[in-house]
Each structure stands twice: as C-alpha cells, then as structure tokens.
Design a protein around this motif. Structure first.
Motif, short mmCIF file in Angstrom:
data_model
loop_
_atom_site.label_atom_id
_atom_site.label_comp_id
_atom_site.label_asym_id
_atom_site.label_seq_id
_atom_site.Cartn_x
_atom_site.Cartn_y
_atom_site.Cartn_z
N ARG A 282 68.20 26.46 20.72
CA ARG A 282 67.10 26.13 20.09
C ARG A 282 66.98 26.63 18.68
N MET A 283 67.79 27.58 18.42
CA MET A 283 67.81 28.03 16.79
C MET A 283 69.15 27.18 16.22
N LYS A 284 69.61 26.20 16.78
CA LYS A 284 70.59 25.02 16.52
C LYS A 284 71.96 25.88 16.26
N PHE A 285 72.39 26.85 17.12
CA PHE A 285 73.67 27.29 17.02
C PHE A 285 74.57 26.79 18.37
N SER A 286 75.65 26.39 18.03
CA SER A 286 76.41 25.95 18.99
C SER A 286 77.12 26.99 20.13
N VAL A 287 76.89 26.87 21.42
CA VAL A 287 77.11 27.52 22.36
C VAL A 287 78.48 27.28 23.11
N VAL A 288 79.46 28.07 23.13
CA VAL A 288 80.67 27.65 23.64
C VAL A 288 81.09 28.61 24.79
N GLY A 289 81.46 28.24 25.92
CA GLY A 289 81.50 29.38 27.10
C GLY A 289 80.44 29.79 27.81
N LEU A 290 80.77 30.90 28.32
CA LEU A 290 79.53 31.66 29.03
C LEU A 290 78.90 32.60 28.28
N PRO A 291 77.77 32.37 27.89
CA PRO A 291 76.91 33.13 26.77
C PRO A 291 76.57 34.65 27.37
N HIS A 292 76.55 34.97 28.58
CA HIS A 292 76.30 36.39 29.14
C HIS A 292 77.71 37.12 29.09
N TYR A 293 78.63 36.50 29.15
CA TYR A 293 80.04 36.85 28.80
C TYR A 293 80.39 37.35 27.66
N THR A 294 79.80 36.37 26.79
CA THR A 294 80.05 36.44 25.51
C THR A 294 79.23 37.69 24.68
N ILE A 295 78.00 37.76 25.00
CA ILE A 295 77.44 38.81 24.65
C ILE A 295 77.57 40.12 25.10
N TRP A 296 77.91 40.05 26.39
CA TRP A 296 78.59 41.46 26.92
C TRP A 296 79.70 41.93 26.14
N HIS A 297 80.50 41.05 25.62
CA HIS A 297 81.78 41.69 24.98
C HIS A 297 81.51 41.94 23.48
#
Length: 118
Positions: free
Chosen positions: A4-19
């Motif tokens: 919604r904020m017009k960012f591109s999301v690649v991979g699993l977002p929860h996994y990325t945020i966790w790391h």
C-alpha cells in the motif's frame, strides 16, 4: 501494508522483519559488556555499603553526648544571663532607692529651712 505504501516486497515479509530486528554479534557482545559493568557496579556499591556499615559498627556515635553537653552549656549561659539581669535590676533598684532618699532629704531640708527662716 508495504504494498500500500508502494514498496516492493520480495520474499517472506515476516522472515525479513524478524531478521531486521535480530541482534548482531556485536550487539550481543555489547549487551554482555553492559551486563558485566552493571554487575561490577552493583558489587562495588555493595562493598562500599558493607564498609560503611562496618565503620559505623566499630565507632561509637557521640552525637548523644554532644547534645547533652550542648544543652548543659546553653543552660549555663542562660543562667549567667539571668544572674546578670538580676544584678543589673538590683543595682537599678539601689540607684532609685538612693535617688528617692536624696529627694526625701532635700524635701526635709527645705521644710527645716522654712521653719527656721521666717
């Protein structure tokens, strides 16, 4: 939300945020150092507190004796002031008595002069 904020999301977002929020090795080392410093400081404070308690236990506090002596000295000073005041009042009364006696003598002398004079 990222889309919604017009960012591109690649991979699993929860996994990325966790790391993103996982502490690094440097962070873990820093936290360990901080913990060691905290423990060292607590030990120093504890040792200082024990030392102070030991000092107080070994030496008697003389404050109660000082308070007694202070009150005795204040009583003596007050007594001396009262005696001085009483002495000054006595002297004042004696002066007034002597003055009154002189006045009586003058009045008596004037009466005698009046009787002798005419």
């Amino acid at each position: 939300m990222a889309k919604r904020m017009k960012f591109s999301v690649v991979g699993l977002p929860h996994y990325t945020i966790w790391h993103l929020y996982e502490p690094s090795v440097d962070d873990i080392r820093h936290m360990e150092e901080m913990e060691k410093e905290r423990k060292k400081k607590e030990e120093e404070e504890k040792a200082k507190k024990e030392k102070d308690e030991k000092m107080h236990a070994q030496f008697d506090t003389k404050s109660s004796e000082w308070e007694k002596e202070k009150s005795e000295v204040q009583d003596l000073v007050q007594k001396a002031k009262n005696e001085e005041k009483a002495r000054q009042e006595k002297e004042q009364a004696e002066k007034e008595g002597a003055k009154a006696e002189k006045t009586k003598d003058k009045v008596k002398n004037k009466k005698e002069e009046k009787k002798e004079g005419p």
